[in-house]
Write a protein that holds these residues in place. Sequence first.
Motif, PDB file in Angstrom:
ATOM      1  N   GLN A 127      -0.339  22.076  34.536  1.00  0.00           N
ATOM      2  CA  GLN A 127      -0.883  23.147  33.717  1.00  0.00           C
ATOM      3  C   GLN A 127      -2.010  22.671  32.817  1.00  0.00           C
ATOM      4  O   GLN A 127      -2.956  23.395  32.544  1.00  0.00           O
ATOM      5  CB  GLN A 127       0.229  23.771  32.865  1.00  0.00           C
ATOM      6  CG  GLN A 127       1.238  24.569  33.658  1.00  0.00           C
ATOM      7  CD  GLN A 127       0.598  25.774  34.326  1.00  0.00           C
ATOM      8  OE1 GLN A 127      -0.238  26.457  33.746  1.00  0.00           O
ATOM      9  NE2 GLN A 127       0.978  26.018  35.569  1.00  0.00           N
ATOM     10  N   ASN A 136      13.522  23.995  29.944  1.00  0.00           N
ATOM     11  CA  ASN A 136      13.818  25.263  29.287  1.00  0.00           C
ATOM     12  C   ASN A 136      14.581  25.051  27.988  1.00  0.00           C
ATOM     13  O   ASN A 136      14.351  25.769  26.996  1.00  0.00           O
ATOM     14  CB  ASN A 136      14.637  26.151  30.233  1.00  0.00           C
ATOM     15  CG  ASN A 136      13.841  26.603  31.431  1.00  0.00           C
ATOM     16  OD1 ASN A 136      13.266  25.786  32.135  1.00  0.00           O
ATOM     17  ND2 ASN A 136      13.795  27.895  31.696  1.00  0.00           N
ATOM     18  N   ARG A 191       7.101  34.517  28.964  1.00  0.00           N
ATOM     19  CA  ARG A 191       5.705  34.349  29.367  1.00  0.00           C
ATOM     20  C   ARG A 191       5.402  32.915  29.758  1.00  0.00           C
ATOM     21  O   ARG A 191       4.628  32.663  30.700  1.00  0.00           O
ATOM     22  CB  ARG A 191       4.783  34.764  28.212  1.00  0.00           C
ATOM     23  CG  ARG A 191       3.298  34.648  28.524  1.00  0.00           C
ATOM     24  CD  ARG A 191       2.923  35.571  29.668  1.00  0.00           C
ATOM     25  NE  ARG A 191       1.532  35.410  30.060  1.00  0.00           N
ATOM     26  CZ  ARG A 191       1.078  34.516  30.920  1.00  0.00           C
ATOM     27  NH1 ARG A 191       1.933  33.672  31.511  1.00  0.00           N
ATOM     28  NH2 ARG A 191      -0.194  34.439  31.224  1.00  0.00           N
ATOM     29  N   THR A 192       6.008  31.947  29.085  1.00  0.00           N
ATOM     30  CA  THR A 192       5.763  30.536  29.395  1.00  0.00           C
ATOM     31  C   THR A 192       6.708  29.990  30.453  1.00  0.00           C
ATOM     32  O   THR A 192       6.592  28.816  30.827  1.00  0.00           O
ATOM     33  CB  THR A 192       5.899  29.695  28.118  1.00  0.00           C
ATOM     34  OG1 THR A 192       7.202  29.909  27.547  1.00  0.00           O
ATOM     35  CG2 THR A 192       4.823  30.067  27.114  1.00  0.00           C
ATOM     36  N   LEU A 197      11.830  23.173  25.351  1.00  0.00           N
ATOM     37  CA  LEU A 197      10.675  24.014  25.007  1.00  0.00           C
ATOM     38  C   LEU A 197      11.101  25.397  24.539  1.00  0.00           C
ATOM     39  O   LEU A 197      10.491  25.974  23.637  1.00  0.00           O
ATOM     40  CB  LEU A 197       9.742  24.111  26.216  1.00  0.00           C
ATOM     41  CG  LEU A 197       9.099  22.791  26.654  1.00  0.00           C
ATOM     42  CD1 LEU A 197       8.194  23.023  27.852  1.00  0.00           C
ATOM     43  CD2 LEU A 197       8.304  22.184  25.522  1.00  0.00           C
ATOM     44  N   ILE A 199      10.063  26.836  20.870  1.00  0.00           N
ATOM     45  CA  ILE A 199       9.344  28.107  20.680  1.00  0.00           C
ATOM     46  C   ILE A 199      10.143  29.051  19.797  1.00  0.00           C
ATOM     47  O   ILE A 199       9.620  29.661  18.839  1.00  0.00           O
ATOM     48  CB  ILE A 199       9.054  28.736  22.046  1.00  0.00           C
ATOM     49  CG1 ILE A 199       8.054  27.890  22.827  1.00  0.00           C
ATOM     50  CG2 ILE A 199       8.524  30.157  21.895  1.00  0.00           C
ATOM     51  CD1 ILE A 199       7.847  28.335  24.257  1.00  0.00           C
ATOM     52  N   THR A 213      10.000  29.483  30.149  1.00  0.00           N
ATOM     53  CA  THR A 213      11.001  28.593  29.543  1.00  0.00           C
ATOM     54  C   THR A 213      12.160  29.399  28.979  1.00  0.00           C
ATOM     55  O   THR A 213      12.656  29.105  27.891  1.00  0.00           O
ATOM     56  CB  THR A 213      10.353  27.751  28.436  1.00  0.00           C
ATOM     57  OG1 THR A 213       9.764  28.636  27.455  1.00  0.00           O
ATOM     58  CG2 THR A 213       9.289  26.833  28.996  1.00  0.00           C
ATOM     59  N   CYS A 258       7.910  35.244  24.354  1.00  0.00           N
ATOM     60  CA  CYS A 258       7.128  34.019  24.570  1.00  0.00           C
ATOM     61  C   CYS A 258       7.805  33.102  25.585  1.00  0.00           C
ATOM     62  O   CYS A 258       7.120  32.463  26.406  1.00  0.00           O
ATOM     63  CB  CYS A 258       6.946  33.301  23.236  1.00  0.00           C
ATOM     64  SG  CYS A 258       5.891  34.191  22.061  1.00  0.00           S
ATOM     65  N   MET A 259       9.128  33.021  25.535  1.00  0.00           N
ATOM     66  CA  MET A 259       9.820  32.193  26.524  1.00  0.00           C
ATOM     67  C   MET A 259       9.633  32.748  27.931  1.00  0.00           C
ATOM     68  O   MET A 259       9.436  31.997  28.894  1.00  0.00           O
ATOM     69  CB  MET A 259      11.310  32.105  26.178  1.00  0.00           C
ATOM     70  CG  MET A 259      11.625  31.209  25.008  1.00  0.00           C
ATOM     71  SD  MET A 259      13.408  30.913  24.819  1.00  0.00           S
ATOM     72  CE  MET A 259      14.002  32.546  24.387  1.00  0.00           C
ATOM     73  N   TRP A 307       4.083  20.949  33.555  1.00  0.00           N
ATOM     74  CA  TRP A 307       3.118  20.917  32.455  1.00  0.00           C
ATOM     75  C   TRP A 307       1.999  19.929  32.736  1.00  0.00           C
ATOM     76  O   TRP A 307       0.879  20.084  32.235  1.00  0.00           O
ATOM     77  CB  TRP A 307       3.851  20.556  31.169  1.00  0.00           C
ATOM     78  CG  TRP A 307       4.836  21.614  30.775  1.00  0.00           C
ATOM     79  CD1 TRP A 307       6.176  21.593  30.900  1.00  0.00           C
ATOM     80  CD2 TRP A 307       4.509  22.898  30.232  1.00  0.00           C
ATOM     81  NE1 TRP A 307       6.723  22.774  30.462  1.00  0.00           N
ATOM     82  CE2 TRP A 307       5.727  23.596  30.041  1.00  0.00           C
ATOM     83  CE3 TRP A 307       3.322  23.525  29.871  1.00  0.00           C
ATOM     84  CZ2 TRP A 307       5.775  24.874  29.520  1.00  0.00           C
ATOM     85  CZ3 TRP A 307       3.369  24.802  29.350  1.00  0.00           C
ATOM     86  CH2 TRP A 307       4.577  25.458  29.176  1.00  0.00           C
TER      87      TRP A 307
END
Length: 387
Positions: free
Chosen positions: A378, A276, A315-316, A279, A283, A318, A312-313, A375
């Motif tokens: 993923q 976290n 959603r991902t 990344l 981001i 992170t 975005c964090m 990841w």
Amino acid sequence: KRVVWREVEPTLSDQSFRRRSQLALASIVPKRVVWRELGPILNDPDQPYNLRLQLAFKAGIGLAAGVPYQFQGTKGLVVYMARKSTDIARLKSATNEQYLLSASDVIGSIVALRQPRQVCLAERRTAKEAVRRRLRHKMIAIVRLGGSFLREGDRPQYDITNTKQHETKTEKNETTLPDDLSIESYGSKANQSCWQAFKNKLTMTATKCRGAHNEPPPPMGTRESIWTFFGCFLTLLMLLNFSDAITNRNLILGPFGALMTLQYSLTAAPASQPRNALLGQAISLSIGLGMTYTSLPTNMRRALGTALAIMCMARTGTTHPPAGAAALIIAGGGYTWGDMGIMIAGNILAIFSATVINNLNVKRQYPTSWGLGYWYKQFGCKKKKTE
């Protein structure tokens, strides 16, 4: 001097012999089960009056033995009693003594288990009460959110037989609804239901705003707080020296204050983990720098860039609070992609320092997960199954 043990019955006139024999038995054979007569003990003027022993003696109990036990820090004494007419040879047999000693150990373990069992039962009762409370709140929320449309009792009920009787066929085989199914009546009922649902929504919101009445988390201990102080101090000192060593650039130190709070006070939190931190920062810094290329006003860039970074964090997966602060600062302008690289390097140094300092403490572990396997899965890098 030698202590000579003789198998004789103690008498009232030989008090000193009885005391010496007891001491000798305790020093020579501490693991044996020593039986004593209750009569001489009750008639001993040096012994306090004991109603329980008096009643036991009157009931026919003539012999008693005490076996100490110690289990997991719990100490005690198991008292065995026998009738006056019991054969003393059978009581002193090796098999009977071994049985009584083993039984004492079992009883000691049961007594030692009592306190932890009570604690476990109390924790289970607390957990069940919390589950019951959450279930009650969810049921109230479902009922109040759904409003009248989710309640069968509030829906208009119509008799099918009466409805068929009120239907009139026209020449084009069309049917007309009865009066209670007219558009005007249904519209008024729908408006009432919507208003009721709106009021239920407001009531539920007010109930949730009052809180769930949960207990706050316990505070950190004194030793752990001192460890947190030294960890934050040493890491920030290292980052400040790193910032001074960089020429023509400065490390943005604001987000690192929040990072210290996460790494040393909430070491097990998902937002504190290296995945976290790295990344999330990458981001947020990318979005913040990207906003500087737009012609939007400064306040609009900061608000929009920070909101996009947090989205975005989330959603991902992170989410990292210091990264949101970094996006807010970077989106204001005046920073380059080189500053982003310095921020990432500062986060790597902070992660290295937190890993070493936290793991030196026996009560801490950082990180709980590096997140590389997530990841790895993923991107579809899965191991081939071997048949």
